[in-house]
Enzyme design. Structure first.
Site, PDB file in Angstrom:
ATOM      1  N   VAL A 221      70.730  85.578  66.605  1.00 24.64           N
ATOM      2  CA  VAL A 221      71.950  85.359  67.380  1.00 24.64           C
ATOM      3  C   VAL A 221      73.149  85.310  66.429  1.00 24.64           C
ATOM      4  O   VAL A 221      73.096  84.688  65.366  1.00 24.64           O
ATOM      5  CB  VAL A 221      71.854  84.035  68.174  1.00 24.64           C
ATOM      6  CG1 VAL A 221      73.147  83.752  68.920  1.00 24.64           C
ATOM      7  CG2 VAL A 221      70.669  84.078  69.137  1.00 24.64           C
ATOM      8  N   SER A 222      74.250  85.962  66.817  1.00 25.52           N
ATOM      9  CA  SER A 222      75.513  85.922  66.081  1.00 25.52           C
ATOM     10  C   SER A 222      75.317  86.522  64.685  1.00 25.52           C
ATOM     11  O   SER A 222      74.933  87.677  64.573  1.00 25.52           O
ATOM     12  CB  SER A 222      76.054  84.493  66.057  1.00 25.52           C
ATOM     13  OG  SER A 222      77.386  84.456  65.600  1.00 25.52           O
ATOM     14  N   LEU A 223      75.583  85.792  63.596  1.00 21.05           N
ATOM     15  CA  LEU A 223      75.291  86.339  62.275  1.00 21.05           C
ATOM     16  C   LEU A 223      73.818  86.726  62.182  1.00 21.05           C
ATOM     17  O   LEU A 223      73.446  87.617  61.402  1.00 21.05           O
ATOM     18  CB  LEU A 223      75.648  85.323  61.180  1.00 21.05           C
ATOM     19  CG  LEU A 223      75.378  85.752  59.744  1.00 21.05           C
ATOM     20  CD1 LEU A 223      76.168  86.993  59.353  1.00 21.05           C
ATOM     21  CD2 LEU A 223      75.656  84.604  58.767  1.00 21.05           C
ATOM     22  N   GLY A 225      72.454  88.504  64.135  1.00 11.38           N
ATOM     23  CA  GLY A 225      72.411  89.907  64.505  1.00 11.38           C
ATOM     24  C   GLY A 225      72.476  90.842  63.320  1.00 11.38           C
ATOM     25  O   GLY A 225      72.232  92.049  63.449  1.00 11.38           O
ATOM     26  N   VAL A 244      71.558  89.953  68.685  1.00 11.39           N
ATOM     27  CA  VAL A 244      72.452  89.418  69.722  1.00 11.39           C
ATOM     28  C   VAL A 244      73.622  88.686  69.054  1.00 11.39           C
ATOM     29  O   VAL A 244      73.550  87.521  68.762  1.00 11.39           O
ATOM     30  CB  VAL A 244      71.708  88.417  70.640  1.00 11.39           C
ATOM     31  CG1 VAL A 244      72.609  87.949  71.775  1.00 11.39           C
ATOM     32  CG2 VAL A 244      70.425  89.006  71.186  1.00 11.39           C
TER      33      VAL A 244
END
Length: 396
Positions: A221-223, A225, A244
């Site tokens: 998720v986020s970084l 990703g 994501v």
């Protein structure tokens, strides 16, 4: 989507929307977030802390006399609010409010008993996380899930882990270096070579009863990703990876704001002294609430003494130089249509990642019409979880 609060502070609005979104899986209640947010002074980190700390304390106290189901629900929400209360305080890692709120957040989550706490052996210490077991007999696919630059393993519950059992998946979440339990408990800061984090997690996952070793997927998720695809490039036991949202070059969130080519930014960030760069960052902090928060938190989780050192370290988080092309398993790249961090007028980071992939790949865009256009679709977590698990079903 239109900002409904904090019109001049995108970062405060995003974190408020993030809290609203956790209601989908019991991590918040819309009205109590709205009431707390209404007392926050825009841009005032102490005001943010006080509002959510007070809300969390109230729920924590109420849980003591509640029935078991009600207590679980209260504790899950309190866990979210305790974590959020210390979110903006990391410019001073010695601030005692950080540990006080974080420790209470973890306590609440564990007392809610929604997942089994686990400790994963890692380089002479452990990574902490949770195992969610899907019902039924026989081997099941396993989704390994981790957060990003600022989220926690506990937050993963609301961003996909809680949904796993209903979709027939075991889920293993963990905090890697730089993430909350690792940086707070073990002083482990982020590292860009994330395969050295994920490989021991996969080793541990394969010891869990009922896990199908041929159906292991990784989601970041986020970084995350960028970190999860990085790990997938070097970990052949993964059957799929989900970003994501997708990130090809995490440093693009910074380099796009600066007046120099990337190579020049790298050189200047690593220099012993650069007063012009330092002045530019200082002015940027004043003008941008997001840059102000990112530098404060970034120094904390990357082990940097200055904002410029944080930039230098953060520019190492990239899938350039053929790393993305090494990934062999199928990849789902998620994209938010109006990403605060990795969107904008330039080519988006998810699309840059997607373009470099040579493995089987899918690009999944979430839009404003769906209420899902924010970074990591924080306003539409059930929608996102459903689409991701359906992709995993088709892929695995």
């Amino acid at each position: 989507m239109k900002q409904l609060m904090f019109e001049d502070d995108q970062q405060f609005w995003f974190e408020t929307l993030r809290l609203f979104g956790h209601a989908a899986y019991g991590g918040s209640d819309f009205g109590e977030v709205l009431a707390a947010a209404s007392t926050v002074t825009p841009g005032d980190y102490d005001s943010w802390h006080d509002a959510y700390r007070a809300l969390a304390d109230r729920l924590y106290t109420e849980a003591a006399d509640a029935g078991p189901v009600t207590a679980r629900d209260l504790l899950l929400r309190a866990s979210t609010y305790y974590f959020s209360s210390e979110f903006f305080l990391h410019g001073d890692p010695a601030d005692p409010r950080i540990a006080a709120a974080y420790d209470r957040s973890v306590e609440c989550f564990r007392r809610a008993e929604v997942a089994e706490p686990v400790e994963i052996p890692y380089e002479g210490t452990v990574l902490r996380g949770y195992f969610y077991r899907a019902p039924g007999a026989g081997p099941k696919p396993l989704l390994i899930m981790h957060n990003g630059f600022d989220g926690s393993a506990e937050e993963c519950h609301f961003m996909g882990a809680a949904a796993g059992a209903a979709h027939g998946y075991h889920v293993l979440t963990f905090d890697g270096p730089g993430q909350p339990s690792a940086v707070r408990r073990e002083k482990l800061v982020f590292r860009p070579d994330w395969e050295h984090v994920v490989t021991p997690v996969v080793d541990f996952a394969l010891t869990l009863d009922g896990v199908d070793p041929a159906r292991l997927a990784l989601l970041g998720v986020s970084l995350g990703g960028m970190l999860a695809p990085r790990a997938a490039a070097f970990e052949p036991r993964l059957a799929a990876v989900v970003a994501v949202d997708g990130v090809y070059d995490a440093g693009a969130a910074v380099t796009g704001l600066l007046p120099w080519p990337r190579a020049e930014i790298v050189r200047r960030a690593r220099a012993d002294h650069d007063e012009e760069f330092d002045a530019l960052l200082a002015a940027g902090r004043e003008a941008s609430p997001t840059l102000r928060w990112a530098c404060d938190h970034g120094r904390y989780v990357l082990g940097a003494a200055t904002d410029r050192e944080f930039i230098a370290k953060y520019l190492e988080y990239t899938l350039e130089d053929g790393v993305a092309e090494r990934i062999a398993c199928p990849v789902l790249v998620c994209e938010a249509a109006d990403d605060l961090f990795f969107g904008g007028d330039r080519e988006t980071e998810p699309r840059r990642l997607y373009a470099h992939l040579t493995a089987p790949k899918t690009l999944l865009t979430f839009t404003a019409e769906e209420g899902a256009d924010a970074h990591c679709h924080v306003g539409a977590q059930r929608l996102a979880a459903g689409r991701i698990y359906d992709w995993l079903d088709r892929t695995l």
